[in-house]
Design an enzyme around this catalytic site. Structure first.
Site, PDB file in Angstrom:
ATOM      1  N   TRP A   1      46.556  38.186  45.826  1.00  0.00           N
ATOM      2  CA  TRP A   1      45.088  38.235  45.733  1.00  0.00           C
ATOM      3  C   TRP A   1      44.471  37.145  46.589  1.00  0.00           C
ATOM      4  O   TRP A   1      43.441  37.348  47.224  1.00  0.00           O
ATOM      5  CB  TRP A   1      44.632  38.094  44.276  1.00  0.00           C
TER       6      TRP A   1
ATOM      7  N   ASP B   1      38.649  32.195  42.363  1.00  0.00           N
ATOM      8  CA  ASP B   1      38.964  33.460  41.702  1.00  0.00           C
ATOM      9  C   ASP B   1      39.734  33.093  40.435  1.00  0.00           C
ATOM     10  O   ASP B   1      40.857  32.594  40.516  1.00  0.00           O
ATOM     11  CB  ASP B   1      39.825  34.314  42.644  1.00  0.00           C
TER      12      ASP B   1
ATOM     13  N   LYS C   1      41.284  41.296  32.715  1.00  0.00           N
ATOM     14  CA  LYS C   1      42.502  40.575  32.365  1.00  0.00           C
ATOM     15  C   LYS C   1      42.308  39.800  31.068  1.00  0.00           C
ATOM     16  O   LYS C   1      43.012  40.030  30.116  1.00  0.00           O
ATOM     17  CB  LYS C   1      42.916  39.627  33.485  1.00  0.00           C
TER      18      LYS C   1
HETATM   19  C1  LIG Z   1      43.388  41.676  39.340  1.00  0.00           C
HETATM   20  C2  LIG Z   1      42.984  40.595  40.239  1.00  0.00           C
HETATM   21  C3  LIG Z   1      42.073  40.824  41.284  1.00  0.00           C
HETATM   22  C4  LIG Z   1      41.496  42.178  41.574  1.00  0.00           C
HETATM   23  O1  LIG Z   1      40.557  42.497  40.623  1.00  0.00           O
HETATM   24  P1  LIG Z   1      39.713  43.854  40.707  1.00  0.00           P
HETATM   25  O2  LIG Z   1      38.722  43.630  39.605  1.00  0.00           O
HETATM   26  O3  LIG Z   1      40.685  44.952  40.412  1.00  0.00           O
HETATM   27  O4  LIG Z   1      39.114  43.955  42.038  1.00  0.00           O
HETATM   28  C5  LIG Z   1      41.697  39.750  42.070  1.00  0.00           C
HETATM   29  N1  LIG Z   1      42.192  38.521  41.855  1.00  0.00           N
HETATM   30  C6  LIG Z   1      43.083  38.268  40.874  1.00  0.00           C
HETATM   31  C7  LIG Z   1      43.599  36.879  40.681  1.00  0.00           C
HETATM   32  C8  LIG Z   1      43.503  39.303  40.039  1.00  0.00           C
HETATM   33  O5  LIG Z   1      44.381  39.053  39.061  1.00  0.00           O
END
Ligand SMILES: *Cc1c(COP(=O)(O)O)cnc(C)c1O
Length: 359
Positions: free
Chosen positions: A101, A171, A195
């Site tokens: 990511w 993020d 998550k």
């Molecule tokens: C799952 C995840 C994403 C992607 O998220 P989406 O909502 O599916 O776009 C981005 N960064 C991290 C760290 C993730 O775990």
């Protein structure tokens, strides 16, 4: 009978929250309709979204120098919005690449032609650690990090220092609200809700107001943070039901001792699994011990055949989601905020039994 859910996302939610949602599904607190059927402009819904946004800042211990909004498009759309809004022509977006990511984040800056630099990366050792040193470029637009690496299983244990005036952007999709962080060090925090804090469909963005002063002009309406902040996340129809469930999860976090309590609980859960690795030659963790994630725990068995057998026997015993991400293989247990201790204990017990039977 609820299964032991180790899915990486969408993921397990607190049973209490699901029961509360169920209780109000047909008739939300006497309104005579479901939250799914409500106008997002109604007084009932306004209360739901306003309270959820306030709870987010309250739990993080942030004041009114921050804004919290719920957007759509997932964390993936933030990879684009961040450089588009906050990297001007004469500056360089700085990224630390800790895999998957984190890589996707800088690639989006590249795609829209922004100047960017990956100032540190753990690619040299297959993303099994978090870089400890780096040097910002001259004139950085911001520093972007990924605080927990969902697929690789590494996690930042510190909130990095940046010089005054350099925005820190993170993020936090997969470890958000799993423990107290120095949130006030960050200028923008974002992630997909699916998550740790709710169902899929909503993206949380917490943004320091002073960062908005550095925004580029001419941003398309829907990709402009100000659009959503000025309209309190209601510029267009928000993912109303997801935000409602997030609000219930936030109430559950607050009712159960806030982030300090989550940290204690999550630390204990992670220890149970990592202790299994550390006392075994059969299971091997893939990340250096000091950078191990408390949320996503990847591991290998002695062979791919054993990994397949492990996953299928676990499934027969009521545990799902233990297959590693298709890009890296192996096994992975995601043990997010809402996953009960008993699921982790059950998995650890199974791991011992499987090792005895197969070593
Ligand atoms: C799952 C995840 C994403 C992607 O998220 P989406 O909502 O599916 O776009 C981005 N960064 C991290 C760290 C993730 O775990």
């Amino acid at each position: 009978m609820r299964i032991h859910n180790f899915n990486a996302g969408p993921a397990v939610l607190p049973e209490e929250v699901l029961l509360e949602v169920q209780k109000n599904l047909l008739d939300y607190k006497g309104a005579g309709l479901s939250v799914m059927e409500m106008s997002h402009r109604s007084a009932e819904y306004d209360k739901i979204i306003t309270e959820a946004r306030a709870a987010l800042l309250r739990i993080m211990g942030l004041g009114d120098d921050y804004e919290a909004v719920f957007l759509q498009g997932g964390a993936s759309t933030q990879f684009l919005m961040i450089p588009m809004n906050f990297c001007p022509e004469d500056k360089v977006a700085n990224y630390i690449d800790t895999g998957t990511w984190a890589t996707k984040a800088w690639k989006e800056a590249k795609k829209i032609g922004k100047k960017f630099e990956v100032i540190a990366s753990s690619a040299d050792r297959d993303y099994t650690y978090i870089p400890k040193t780096w040097k910002l470029t001259e004139n950085p637009a911001y520093l972007h990090i990924t605080t927990n690496n969902t697929i690789r299983g590494s996690e930042w244990k510190i909130d990095p220092d940046v010089p005054a005036g350099v925005p820190l952007i993170a993020d936090m999709s997969s470890n958000f609200l799993s423990r107290p962080l120095d949130f006030a060090k960050y200028d923008l925090i974002y992630g997909g809700a699916q998550k740790n804090i709710g169902p899929a469909g909503a993206t949380f963005v917490v943004i320091k107001k002073s960062l908005l002063e550095k925004q580029n002009s001419g941003i398309p309406t829907m990709l402009d943070y100000k659009t959503h902040i000025d309209k309190d996340s209601m510029f267009n129809t928000p993912p109303a039901f997801s935000i409602y469930v997030i609000g219930e999860v936030l109430k559950w976090i607050e009712k159960n001792g806030g982030l300090e309590a989550r940290e204690k609980y999550n630390r204990q859960k992670a220890k149970i699994l990592y202790d299994v690795f550390d006392n075994s030659n059969f299971y091997n963790g893939t990340v250096v011990p000091e950078d191990r994630s408390w949320m996503n725990v990847p591991f290998r068995l002695p062979s791919e055949d054993l990994e397949k057998k492990f996953i299928s026997e676990a499934k027969a015993k009521g545990m799902i989601g233990l297959k590693g991400h298709r890009s890296v293989g192996g096994c992975r247990a995601s043990i997010y905020n809402s996953l009960p201790m008993k699921s982790v204990e059950y998995l650890a017990q199974f791991m011992h039994e499987f090792e005895e039977a197969n070593k």
